[in-house]
Design a protein around this motif. Structure first.
Motif, PDB file in Angstrom:
ATOM      1  N   UNK A  43       0.818  -1.215   0.000  1.00 45.04           N
ATOM      2  CA  UNK A  43       0.000   0.000   0.000  1.00 45.04           C
ATOM      3  C   UNK A  43       0.852   1.266   0.000  1.00 45.04           C
ATOM      4  N   UNK A  44       1.984   1.227   0.686  1.00 45.56           N
ATOM      5  CA  UNK A  44       2.811   2.424   0.808  1.00 45.56           C
ATOM      6  C   UNK A  44       4.018   2.433  -0.120  1.00 45.56           C
ATOM      7  N   UNK A  45       4.192   1.358  -0.893  1.00 43.28           N
ATOM      8  CA  UNK A  45       5.299   1.307  -1.836  1.00 43.28           C
ATOM      9  C   UNK A  45       6.653   1.187  -1.173  1.00 43.28           C
ATOM     10  N   UNK A  46       6.725   0.371  -0.119  1.00 39.10           N
ATOM     11  CA  UNK A  46       7.960   0.225   0.636  1.00 39.10           C
ATOM     12  C   UNK A  46       8.746  -1.005   0.177  1.00 39.10           C
ATOM     13  N   UNK A  47      10.050  -0.962   0.401  1.00 36.32           N
ATOM     14  CA  UNK A  47      10.922  -2.103   0.092  1.00 36.32           C
ATOM     15  C   UNK A  47      10.980  -2.985   1.333  1.00 36.32           C
ATOM     16  N   UNK A  48      10.284  -4.119   1.288  1.00 35.35           N
ATOM     17  CA  UNK A  48      10.105  -4.955   2.469  1.00 35.35           C
ATOM     18  C   UNK A  48      11.154  -6.040   2.598  1.00 35.35           C
ATOM     19  N   UNK A  49      11.697  -6.164   3.813  1.00 29.49           N
ATOM     20  CA  UNK A  49      12.462  -7.340   4.217  1.00 29.49           C
ATOM     21  C   UNK A  49      11.689  -7.968   5.369  1.00 29.49           C
ATOM     22  N   UNK A  50      11.046  -9.091   5.094  1.00 29.19           N
ATOM     23  CA  UNK A  50      10.188  -9.744   6.078  1.00 29.19           C
ATOM     24  C   UNK A  50      10.909 -10.972   6.630  1.00 29.19           C
TER      25      UNK A  50
END
Length: 264
Positions: A43-50
């Motif tokens: 939704x926020x266009x973030x670069x995720x490291x999960x």
């Protein structure tokens, strides 16, 4: 507000990972591509490291390997802009206690043909009580997690995201909650203690708290629109669910809480 393209690291246990929610993107961790971290990042266009991992304790976040996975804090780097943290329930064996109690109660029901004493012995093999020191230990560990995140990334926005409610005003003993009228309040007390530990850690460190527990009270098991699953012996592969965990609606609700907080 976190800018699009910023690096986001998600830390936590199964209530963050999302086991049983399709699609599963990392089977050993029970990590869903529709957990709240993935929904927030999209939704926020973030670069995720999960790096969330089912069964994780605060030790697995801080300094202890889990299976083949490194301690989760290793994912936090100086350029991390956002970190969410949902962990601590497994330190208390919160959901594990709920599942074991439900499983043994399910076994005890047919065992009554052998006598009430035999059935009660089966039920009594689970203790639902924790002392205050156990909850304080979780709060202290969460404070340590936050402090370590700050040390690794001083500019990161940190959110403590507590656990969705399993037990609420509409929860009663029934087929998918096979606890009795004495056991169920004890599970609710454990949930309250866990929520209080998150609140205490947030107050101590000054980070923001996403009180998913409070927001989901009217969406607990037995409500018209539950955000968590009930008990079942049927695994997801056979059409069942992971017992006592967030469902897809619950993950969406937590993601909405996080997004609203970040947009404030």
């Amino acid at each position: 507000m976190i800018s699009p393209g910023s690096r986001y690291v998600a830390l936590g246990s199964s209530f963050a990972a999302g086991p049983g929610i399709d699609p599963i993107v990392h089977a050993p961790a029970g990590r869903s591509g529709n957990n709240y971290a993935h929904l927030v990042a999209a939704e926020l266009g973030l670069e995720l490291t999960d790096v969330t991992y089912s069964g994780a304790t605060t030790a697995h976040v801080l300094d202890t390997r889990q299976d083949e996975a490194a301690p989760q804090l290793d994912a936090v780097t100086a350029d991390t802009a956002l970190v969410t943290i949902t962990v601590g329930g497994n330190d208390l064996e919160y959901v594990g206690t709920f599942i074991r109690g439900s499983f043994l109660n399910t076994l005890a029901k047919p065992a009554t043909i052998l006598g009430r004493r035999v059935a009660n012995r089966i039920r009594a093999r689970v203790s639902y009580l924790k002392d205050e020191a156990a909850y304080q230990a979780v709060a202290d560990s969460l404070v340590t997690v936050v402090e370590n995140v700050r040390e690794r990334s001083p500019g990161a926005r940190i959110l403590l995201v507590d656990y969705l409610s399993l037990v609420g005003p509409s929860t009663r003993p029934r087929l998918d909650v096979p606890l009795n009228e004495e056991q169920l309040p004890s599970v609710a007390m454990m949930a309250d203690g866990l929520a209080a530990a998150f609140a205490k850690a947030a107050a101590t460190t000054g980070v923001e708290l996403i009180a998913a527990s409070a927001a989901s009270q009217d969406h607990a098991i037995g409500s018209a629109e539950p955000w968590t699953t009930g008990f079942t012996l049927r695994p997801p592969s056979l059409g069942g669910v992971v017992p006592y965990h967030p469902n897809a609606a619950g993950m969406r609700a937590v993601a909405d809480l996080v997004v609203r907080t970040l947009r404030r």
